[in-house]
Design an enzyme around this catalytic site. Structure first.
Site, mmCIF file in Angstrom:
data_model
loop_
_atom_site.group_PDB
_atom_site.id
_atom_site.type_symbol
_atom_site.label_atom_id
_atom_site.label_comp_id
_atom_site.label_asym_id
_atom_site.label_seq_id
_atom_site.Cartn_x
_atom_site.Cartn_y
_atom_site.Cartn_z
ATOM 1 N N LEU A 115 94.060 56.707 63.021
ATOM 2 C CA LEU A 115 94.123 56.481 64.454
ATOM 3 C C LEU A 115 92.973 57.185 65.164
ATOM 4 O O LEU A 115 92.468 56.699 66.178
ATOM 5 C CB LEU A 115 95.468 56.981 64.993
ATOM 6 C CG LEU A 115 95.704 56.857 66.503
ATOM 7 C CD1 LEU A 115 95.610 55.407 66.957
ATOM 8 C CD2 LEU A 115 97.064 57.446 66.874
ATOM 9 N N HIS B 96 93.831 50.456 60.332
ATOM 10 C CA HIS B 96 94.237 51.847 60.483
ATOM 11 C C HIS B 96 95.731 51.938 60.749
ATOM 12 O O HIS B 96 96.376 51.005 61.234
ATOM 13 C CB HIS B 96 93.474 52.513 61.642
ATOM 14 C CG HIS B 96 94.041 52.174 62.988
ATOM 15 N ND1 HIS B 96 94.995 52.951 63.624
ATOM 16 C CD2 HIS B 96 93.812 51.121 63.816
ATOM 17 C CE1 HIS B 96 95.316 52.404 64.782
ATOM 18 N NE2 HIS B 96 94.614 51.293 64.932
ATOM 19 N N CYS B 97 96.282 53.091 60.409
ATOM 20 C CA CYS B 97 97.633 53.476 60.832
ATOM 21 C C CYS B 97 97.489 54.876 61.441
ATOM 22 O O CYS B 97 96.580 55.105 62.215
ATOM 23 C CB CYS B 97 98.623 53.406 59.681
ATOM 24 S SG CYS B 97 98.128 54.272 58.178
ATOM 25 N N GLN B 98 98.364 55.829 61.096
ATOM 26 C CA GLN B 98 98.223 57.178 61.644
ATOM 27 C C GLN B 98 97.114 57.955 60.954
ATOM 28 O O GLN B 98 96.217 58.497 61.593
ATOM 29 C CB GLN B 98 99.543 57.939 61.514
ATOM 30 C CG GLN B 98 99.501 59.354 62.056
ATOM 31 C CD GLN B 98 99.374 59.401 63.564
ATOM 32 O OE1 GLN B 98 100.165 58.815 64.275
ATOM 33 N NE2 GLN B 98 98.366 60.088 64.069
ATOM 34 N N SER C 35 98.243 51.202 56.410
ATOM 35 C CA SER C 35 96.963 50.503 56.458
ATOM 36 C C SER C 35 96.367 50.336 55.068
ATOM 37 O O SER C 35 95.703 49.336 54.782
ATOM 38 C CB SER C 35 95.983 51.250 57.366
ATOM 39 O OG SER C 35 95.840 52.598 56.960
#
Length: 706
Positions: free
Chosen positions: A425, A524-526, A532
């Protein structure tokens, strides 16, 4: 669902091997002996061909292939330990100074840099190799498929390794006094992450400057240098970036972007390294040779800039007062940092809790320097808004964020393929970074990007409920948004409950659109290790037409020091997605060849396709041969297609040949007709679920200290 189980009372190993039913064939004791000059033995190749075990061995091969040496600047190459060792193996074999490449030809010092960086080039990998690629050829030719042979006859080596100290002024002076008589130079240097500003004396900082100066002036077209470490991108990053700032007289962020974009090198720096490099930046710029000579802006000539006798004018820096004055000089106004970042201890603290990122070779630690998220913490349920347009306040598409690398402390997203990035992120939140990397598409897996709601966009929804945000391209007073579209996949948390089953195909279609338009997409994720990473593995499977374990390893290696860890549920969803992926290829290929080769109504192997969206194959065998017996004669059912277990040797042979032919020739839906890279082309999957879980566990265990 049941497996076909066979009990062999008279095994003929050659026949089993021809039908790809042996993990490793029987080998004679001499198969493990290497001939002089060979890097692999026959046994090594057979172990590599068995994808049921030893993933740590494959990972090391893939890392050395991915990070193999490439020239950067001033005849200095960045590479890995394998490059160093391969050169010396060949040097010992050749009494003269002429080193051979993988084709047996003398190495030419001119290196042609490709438009696609070597580390993300899908052709530069071992995961697509099958038994067919590694059989019936000379061992030396097979060596070059697994290991990249050196492209230069390096003579100046700098090894960044744990336990090394900074070379002293006296040691460097002695090297300089003997330069004309030295055939090779070997130095050791402290690695990235091992030192902080508080650990350095003025003499240590002078050592950094003098090593950069020695490399700059001594490395010529006839005396090339190799800066290397074990993996080719971690330990060398500190010195490599220092050398780039010194050689080009540029700022830290510019050096990071240039190393990634212009020179195509993978690198990984810790947050402590970034802060150290920020303090070293003015010192390296102050001593840069470009302050005293004309700058050649053409990067193509960087490796030809040094004349063979320029080192004769070299003098070392010994004035510690200059170092003190630079360190005590006022710090320039810092840009506003982003609200999301990665700590030195690999822990992110956000509004939803702490997220631990496991790094290679580092033990998981408790958080000490976490960076907390501030600002908007609205629920992810707002992702599913049914409104067609979002209006900004008075932003006019302006985004007030700092420099490209400052908000992420120099840690760039990982480039998996030329069009595909995997990151966090924090990466997606930095608009300047996205601009510098040329990323114009984003796939946001379960996370909210802070700057999105400050811009005007229209929304389209997919059948699975994903939102596609399309932005207007208008300049504001701040930074311009260069992102064309963002796909938001909502209601997916990394908690072992969230699922990507219904949305992953839409995500791949979105990535495919970016690929077809020549763009770059960041998934993306966190933190970029689970949700992701799952999407990226599926994209690699689809794009390269390879099996799940091969795609997992491909992505894992290119995520560099951040170890991808899709949770068990997401990994199993990938496992089932692979089945449907392979079946759809079979169905597509079947329909394309049905007009040429009709399937007869005999007892031999038959391909079935139903009217659903999923396709499957099975075989129907009626006769029984005494060479095989089965523990059960019950009928099995796969995807609604009934069949009996295979029991006949004759029909079994015929069915395998027909199914193998279908696999080898099937169309992957592109301009090329490639087969799925698998050692078991007649099977739905190459590796079973339990074996895959075991091997991934063993991979991760190798990097976690007890």
């Amino acid at each position: 669902k049941y497996y076909n189980t066979f009990v062999l009372d008279d095994a003929i190993m050659s026949r089993l091997d021809s039908y790809k039913l042996l993990s490793i064939p029987l080998l004679n004791p001499e198969s493990s002996i290497k001939c002089p000059g060979d890097l692999c033995s026959e046994y090594d190749l057979e172990v590599f061909n068995n994808w049921d075990s030893n993933y740590l061995y494959r990972e090391k091969l893939e890392i050395s292939k991915m990070s193999s040496a490439t020239p950067v600047i001033r005849n200095v190459w960045f590479g890995n330990t394998t490059d160093f060792e391969c050169l010396h193996i060949q040097s010992n074999l050749n009494s003269n100074s002429n080193i051979k490449d993988e084709n047996g030809s003398e190495i030419k010092e001119k290196y042609e840099r490709s438009e696609i960086p070597l580390h993300c080039d899908p052709r530069n990998t071992i995961v697509a190799l099958t038994k067919k690629d590694l059989s019936k050829k000379p061992i030396r030719e097979l060596d070059s498929k697994l290991i990249t042979f050196p492209k230069s006859n390096w003579k100046f080596f700098v090894h960044c390794v744990d336990g090394a100290r900074f070379p002293s002024f006296v040691e460097l002076k002695n090297i300089f006094m003997s330069l004309s008589s030295l055939d090779q130079i070997y130095l050791e240097f402290p690695p990235s992450g091992a030192v902080g500003l508080g650990d350095l004396s003025e003499e240590d900082i002078l050592s950094i400057v003098n090593v950069c100066k020695l490399l700059y002036y001594r490395c010529t077209s006839d005396f090339t240098g190799l800066l290397y470490c074990s993996d080719g991108y971690t330990e060398t990053s500190l010195l490599g970036i220092c050398f780039l700032m010194y050689s080009k007289n540029i700022k830290l962020d510019d050096a990071l972007i240039k190393l990634h974009m212009d020179y195509g090198r993978p690198f990984f720096i810790f947050k402590s390294d970034y802060f150290l490099l920020e303090k070293l930046e003015p010192i390296l710029n102050r001593f840069s040779p470009l302050n005293y000579e004309e700058d050649d802006d053409e990067d193509e000539d960087d490796n030809e800039a040094s004349s063979n006798d320029s080192w004769k004018n070299l003098t070392f820096e010994d004035n510690t007062f200059l170092i003190k004055s630079a360190l005590l000089s006022p710090k320039s106004d810092s840009k506003r940092r982003s609200s999301v970042g990665v700590s030195r201890n690999s822990v992110i603290t956000t509004a939803t809790g702490q997220h631990v990122v496991q790094l290679r070779g580092q033990q998981i630690q408790t958080p000490q320097l976490g960076v907390s998220v501030t600002g908007d913490t609205r629920s992810e349920s707002s992702f599913g808004s049914s409104s067609s347009t979002s209006t900004s306040s008075d932003s006019e598409d302006e985004i007030d964020i700092g420099g490209p690398c400052e908000s992420v402390a120099g840690s760039l997203p990982s480039r998996i393929l030329p069009h595909l990035y995997l990151g966090s992120l924090a990466h997606a939140s930095s608009v300047p970074l996205l601009k510098e990397l040329g990323i114009n598409y984003l796939v946001s897996v379960g996370e909210r990007i802070p700057w999105v709601d400050d811009l005007n966009y229209s929304i389209e929804s997919t059948e699975s409920g994903c939102d596609i945000l399309k932005f207007s391209q208008r300049s504001g007073k701040g930074s311009k948004c260069y992102v064309n579209e963002v796909m938001r996949i909502s209601n997916i948390n990394d908690d072992g409950i969230g699922t990507l089953t219904t949305t992953i195909n839409d995500a791949l279609e979105f990535i495919g659109k970016c690929y077809n338009e020549g763009g770059k997409v960041l998934v993306h994720c966190q933190v970029g290790v689970s949700r992701s990473a799952t999407v990226c593995i599926a994209e690699v499977m689809k794009r390269l037409s390879i099996s799940l374990p091969r795609a997992y390893l491909f992505v894992r290696v290119r995520r560099l020091n951040v170890i991808i860890q899709p949770n068990l549920k997401l990994m199993y969803e990938l496992f089932k997605w692979e089945e449907n992926f392979v079946k759809s290829k079979i169905k597509k290929r079947q329909s394309s060849v049905s007009s040429v080769n009709s399937i007869t109504a005999s007892n031999s192997s038959t391909l079935f396709s139903n009217n659903s969206e999923r396709s499957s194959f099975s075989a129907s065998i009626s006769s029984v041969n005494s060479n095989f017996t089965t523990s059960s004669l019950r009928e099995n059912s796969i995807s609604g297609v009934s069949f009996k277990p295979r029991l006949s040797v004759v029909n079994f042979e015929k069915s395998i040949v027909e199914e193998e032919d279908v696999f080898i020739q099937m169309d992957i839906g592109s301009d090329q007709h490639d087969m799925i890279a698998s050692n078991c082309p007649g099977f739905i999957r190459e590796v079973d679920w339990f074996i895959l879980c075991r091997e991934i566990f063993n991979l991760n265990r190798a990097y976690i200290n007890p």
